[in-house]
Motif scaffolding. Structure first.
Motif, mmCIF file in Angstrom:
data_model
loop_
_atom_site.group_PDB
_atom_site.id
_atom_site.type_symbol
_atom_site.label_atom_id
_atom_site.label_comp_id
_atom_site.label_asym_id
_atom_site.label_seq_id
_atom_site.Cartn_x
_atom_site.Cartn_y
_atom_site.Cartn_z
ATOM 1 N N LYS B 489 45.099 -24.042 -69.141
ATOM 2 C CA LYS B 489 43.704 -24.485 -69.256
ATOM 3 C C LYS B 489 42.816 -23.363 -69.816
ATOM 4 O O LYS B 489 41.935 -23.612 -70.644
ATOM 5 C CB LYS B 489 43.207 -24.918 -67.880
ATOM 6 N N GLU B 490 43.093 -22.112 -69.369
ATOM 7 C CA GLU B 490 42.261 -21.005 -69.845
ATOM 8 C C GLU B 490 42.325 -20.908 -71.365
ATOM 9 O O GLU B 490 41.321 -20.631 -72.030
ATOM 10 C CB GLU B 490 42.723 -19.669 -69.259
ATOM 11 N N ARG B 491 43.537 -21.141 -71.902
ATOM 12 C CA ARG B 491 43.717 -20.972 -73.341
ATOM 13 C C ARG B 491 42.947 -22.020 -74.132
ATOM 14 O O ARG B 491 42.542 -21.779 -75.267
ATOM 15 C CB ARG B 491 45.200 -21.089 -73.724
ATOM 16 N N MET B 493 40.084 -22.854 -73.831
ATOM 17 C CA MET B 493 38.722 -22.399 -74.088
ATOM 18 C C MET B 493 38.688 -21.303 -75.159
ATOM 19 O O MET B 493 37.645 -20.834 -75.544
ATOM 20 C CB MET B 493 38.092 -21.859 -72.800
ATOM 21 N N HIS B 494 39.892 -20.853 -75.599
ATOM 22 C CA HIS B 494 39.945 -19.769 -76.568
ATOM 23 C C HIS B 494 40.090 -20.267 -77.989
ATOM 24 O O HIS B 494 39.412 -19.822 -78.894
ATOM 25 C CB HIS B 494 41.114 -18.830 -76.241
#
Lengths: 318, 584
Positions: B489-491, B493-494
């Protein structure tokens, strides 16, 4: 010594035996649970003691079903009664305390052996009358097993008879005043213990029912109270064998301080516990191994024991 | 990885059969793949089995695919159905994939049962589920589906869901018809009712029987208590897992795999994802690899504990099952802490695992590593050392290594015969090459040796777990690539790529490039392989599950002929099969 009227003995012994048998169901389940790291029945009544009562109510309320395909409906119904009848008959000759015996036959031991021989008819007939292949296989196994183990069961006790000089059970207890027969007759005791286990069809000798192989063997088709009679019959059976071991090898009711009846019950319960422990620990041998064991090992041992005992008795009294 | 063979498979076969049009196909899993004409299949396979170098001694799998609605088949000969033979060479440590194409109007080819008797059930299954006729098969009957079934379920035109089939009604007439179809007729199996004055008893064991460990039916031909012959009847636990694979997305099929060998938990995820990741070309980061191996080995112990207790119970020993289930419960406590579920953890994901390990995980594992070995020693005395247990298992139901290979036996049952074949060692997958462990073997392949091998395997699994705990690498628990499902999930946003893949993966399902791959792992019961065919969509075009239990159960009649009914139970218990694993 005051002897109660035989009628009181009869009613008393009957009630106590039935009480012990049903209590045993609870005891066995609790002990097995203890040894198997679980709880066992602990919900109905204090310590789950009323579980047996609940089971009884359930079993009485079940449909009294006779398989429509049964070979003979009459025999199907009679078979479970036979087993209860024969084991209860055996109790008539058991002296539980001085004077407390229903009928102190002078051939008490032979009567016991005769009754236990008759018991096998119940299993064989149940297996045959059920008209089910699993039941039949169970019945056949029972017949072969009982025949083989009865032979040396009788022989294993003859040493005791030689030493006591009587078939009367109270006489045998009396003969153990100085020394319990388990000392001179240790081999006989072991043989009788094994034969007794086989006689009651308990693990490791439960081949006639062998749950993982024959589903429930001879009683696959039984339900309700007819099944209950086989069930209770088994427990009365092990009570009987325990009582016989206590009488024949461990001095019956004899013991210091405590009243005779208490001593007798104590000894009986030790062996009951032992039977349950056996069930918790041993796997089941194969049918042919069981047979080979009986005929090739136990029978020669029993004969040898009889021979040696006979020679010793002859030398001492001759 | 399988070692490279000097000459290619196609050349080896062409050399022997110069007149045959052999087509070579390159596939994503790099298993040498050739196409041969249907009528020559037995000759080609017989050559590969006994003459070629290396020899392919084991028929690992046999299956078929309905190609009629396939869109992307570049490099493949045309045809409506394809029959696929997976051969395993133990001496060359490599696979061979032989395929043949069939037209819809002539769906038949010669049976290879004369070459491999083990092909018997596989061919029956292919006929049952796909309607391919194997000429010369001794008993081409339905194996999985009921005998009264109409149609062949794995064909693309067969409905996949009950709702597509109209309401089910069971009236009196139909019930009688179904019952009649289940009747065992000895004549159908070439059995006689009597021979030389002996009348045989036919005993129906199961599908409801305390000794069969599930819904398995065995028809026994008995002379007294001696088993003359046995016919296993399977399919009662069939849930169409392979068909479901064609409807579920690559991602949502993972929980279904949990339920194939329902005692194996994540081992099933492992086998499936090994194939998917080969097909999609996804690498798994080191931490995820170690987490996977650690959980897989814990599940091997869990599965073996069930076997240990129930095996003793099959032999009449009542207590051990409670002890081993207690230990299993402790192992489940760890699984629960890590995965939140117990038997069906659904924990592996494409490219890694679902989540990182929880806080305090290592203490739980260390507790178990300290707790378990004394318990195993206790059971050695109680079970393996018991003389009645030995009398019941030593010399019962044995088979040689050659027989085992011939019948496709893998796992502990194969190693009990003395052959140290373990996929974790021979063809390391998922990072097993980084761990030190031994491969226990037996000598005689009898019930007792099978037990010894499994017990020792639990110790070795514990060794691997210990190494995992000590050397757990840091890093991500799932691949950082967008192909990981769902992407981290963090990725998302990248970079927009990962966001798009995440969105598509969640709403639609991940897309796997067209092709095919076989992924094989050493499951608790033996070689578990998923053969997946992708048509470049969000679902598998064909999901083939090759399970160890299927092959082991087919061997049953050979193992139990001439022994007694109690031996049958010892053999069944020692084979350690799971009916869900047999029927899928």
């Amino acid at each position: 010594m005051i002897s109660p009227h035989p009628i009181f003995s009869l009613v008393g012994i009957l009630l106590v035996v039935l009480g012990i048998a049903s209590g045993l169901i609870w005891l066995e389940r609790r002990l097995l649970a203890l040894w198997q790291d679980r709880y066992g029945p602990n919900r109905v009544g204090p310590f789950g003691l009323l579980q047996v009562l609940a089971d009884m109510i359930k079993i009485f309320a079940k449909e009294d079903w006779v398989p429509p395909f049964a070979t003979s409906k009459v025999i199907f119904v009679l078979a479970p009664a036979v087993i209860i009848l024969t084991v209860l008959m055996s109790f008539t000759v058991i002296p539980v305390a001085p004077g407390i015996v229903i009928s102190d036959l002078n051939i008490g031991l032979l009567f016991f052996l005769a009754m236990s021989s008759l018991g096998v008819y119940s299993i064989v007939l149940a297996g045959w009358a059920s008209n089910n292949k699993y039941s039949l296989l169970g019945g056949l196994r029972a017949a072969a097993q009982m025949l083989s183990y009865e032979v040396f069961m009788g022989l294993s006790l003859m040493g005791v008879v030689l030493l006591a000089g009587t078939f009367r059970l109270s006489g045998i207890v009396a003969a153990q005043r100085r020394l319990w027969f388990v000392v001179p007759q240790f081999l006989g005791f072991l043989l009788f213990l094994i034969a007794g286990l086989a006689e009651t069809r308990r693990l490791p000798f439960d081949l006639p029912e062998a749950e993982s192989e024959l589903v429930a063997g001879f009683h696959s088709e039984y339900s309700g109270m007819k099944f209950g009679m086989f069930f209770v019959g088994e427990y009365i059976g092990i009570t009987l064998i325990s009582a016989m071991i206590a009488i024949l090898f461990f001095g019956g009711w004899r013991g210091p301080l405590l009243p005779p009846l208490v001593w007798f019950l104590l000894k009986v319960f030790v062996f009951l516990g032992f039977f349950i422990l056996m069930r918790a620990s041993l796997p089941r041998p194969r049918f042919d191994q069981l047979m080979a064991w009986a005929w090739k090992l136990m029978l020669p041992l029993a004969l040898g024991n009889l021979l040696v005992t006979g020679a010793v008795v002859l030398a001492m009294h001759g | 990885m399988p070692v490279a063979v000097a000459t290619s498979l196609a050349d080896t076969v062409r050399e022997k059969f110069p007149q045959l049009p052999i087509v070579e196909q390159s596939v994503r899993d790099n298993i040498p793949t050739i196409w041969a004409p249907a009528e020559n299949i037995p000759a080609v396979l017989a050559y590969l089995k006994s003459e070629a170098s290396p020899r392919y001694a084991m028929l690992y799998d046999l299956t078929a695919v309905d190609q009629r609605v396939r869109a992307q088949r570049a490099g493949e000969p045309p045809g409506d159905f394809t029959v696929i033979y997976h051969l395993l060479s133990l001496e060359g440590n490599c696979y061979a994939r032989v395929k043949t194409s069939l037209r819809e109007d002539h769906l038949s080819l010669p049976s290879i049962t004369p070459v491999w008797p083990a092909a018997n059930w596989y061919e029956r299954e292919a006929w049952d589920l796909l309607g391919i006729v194997f000429e010369g098969h001794p008993h081409l009957q339905r194996l999985i589906m009921p005998k009264t079934w109409v149609g062949h379920p794995l064909r693309k035109d067969h409905p996949a869901r009950a709702t597509e089939m109209g309401p089910y009604r069971l009236d009196q007439e139909k019930e009688e018809r179904e019952q009649e179809a289940l009747r065992f007729r000895p004549e159908d199996w070439g059995m006689r009712h009597s021979h030389e004055g002996v009348d045989f008893l036919f005993l129906n064991v199961g599908p409801q029987h305390p000794g069969t460990h599930g819904v398995l039916r065995i028809a026994l031909q008995l002379d007294g208590e001696v088993i003359v012959d046995a016919v296993p009847d399977i399919g009662y636990h069939h849930r169409g897992a392979e068909k479901m694979g064609e409807r579920q997305s690559w991602h949502t099929y993972i929980p279904y795999t949990d339920r194939i060998d329902y005692l194996g938990g994540v081992l099933n995820n492992f086998a499936y994802l090994t194939a998917v990741e080969k097909l999609a070309g996804i690498d798994v980061p080191p931490r995820a690899q170690v987490i996977r191996i650690m959980l897989a080995e814990l599940f091997r112990i869990i599965s073996h504990l069930v076997w240990y207790g129930t095996f003793a119970q099959d032999l009449g020993q009542l207590s051990p099952v409670f002890y081993t289930f207690n230990d299993r419960e402790r192992a489940f406590a760890i699984i629960e802490a890590v995965c939140g579920a117990r038997m069906h953890p659904n924990w592996f994901r494409i490219g890694g695992v679902a989540q990182d390990l929880p806080r305090g995980w290592d203490a739980m594992f260390r507790d178990f590593i300290a707790y378990f070995p004394p318990k195993l020693r206790e059971y050695d005395h109680e079970i393996l050392g018991n003389r009645i247990f030995k009398a019941r298992t030593v010399g019962v139901g044995g088979c040689t290594a050659a027989e085992a290979v011939e019948w496709g036996v893998t796992g502990p049952n194969l190693r009990a015969t003395g052959l140290d074949w373990d996929f974790r060692k021979r063809q390391p997958y998922g990072g097993y090459e980084n761990f030190a462990f031994d491969i226990p073997t037996g000598r005689t392949g009898d019930c007792y040796d099978r037990a010894l091998v499994r017990v020792e395997e639990m110790r070795q699994s514990l060794r691997i777990i210990e190494q995992c705990v000590k050397q757990m690498p840091p890093g991500p628990y799932k691949s950082l690539e967008p192909e990981a499902t769902p992407p981290l999930k963090e990725r998302t946003m990248h970079d927009i790529e990962t966001l798009i893949t995440h969105f598509l993966g969640v709403s639609w399902g991940p897309v796997v490039p067209p092709g095919e791959a076989l992924g094989v792992i050493e499951a608790s019961k033996g070689g578990n392989g998923y053969y997946l065919v992708s048509d470049g969509g969000t679902t598998s075009y064909r999901t083939r599950i090759r399970t160890p239990s299927f092959a082991h159960l087919q061997l049953l009649p050979q193992l139990c002929r001439g022994s007694m009914i109690p031996d049958l139970l010892a053999i069944l218990g020692s084979l350690d099969y799971v009916l869900a694993d047999v029927d899928r």
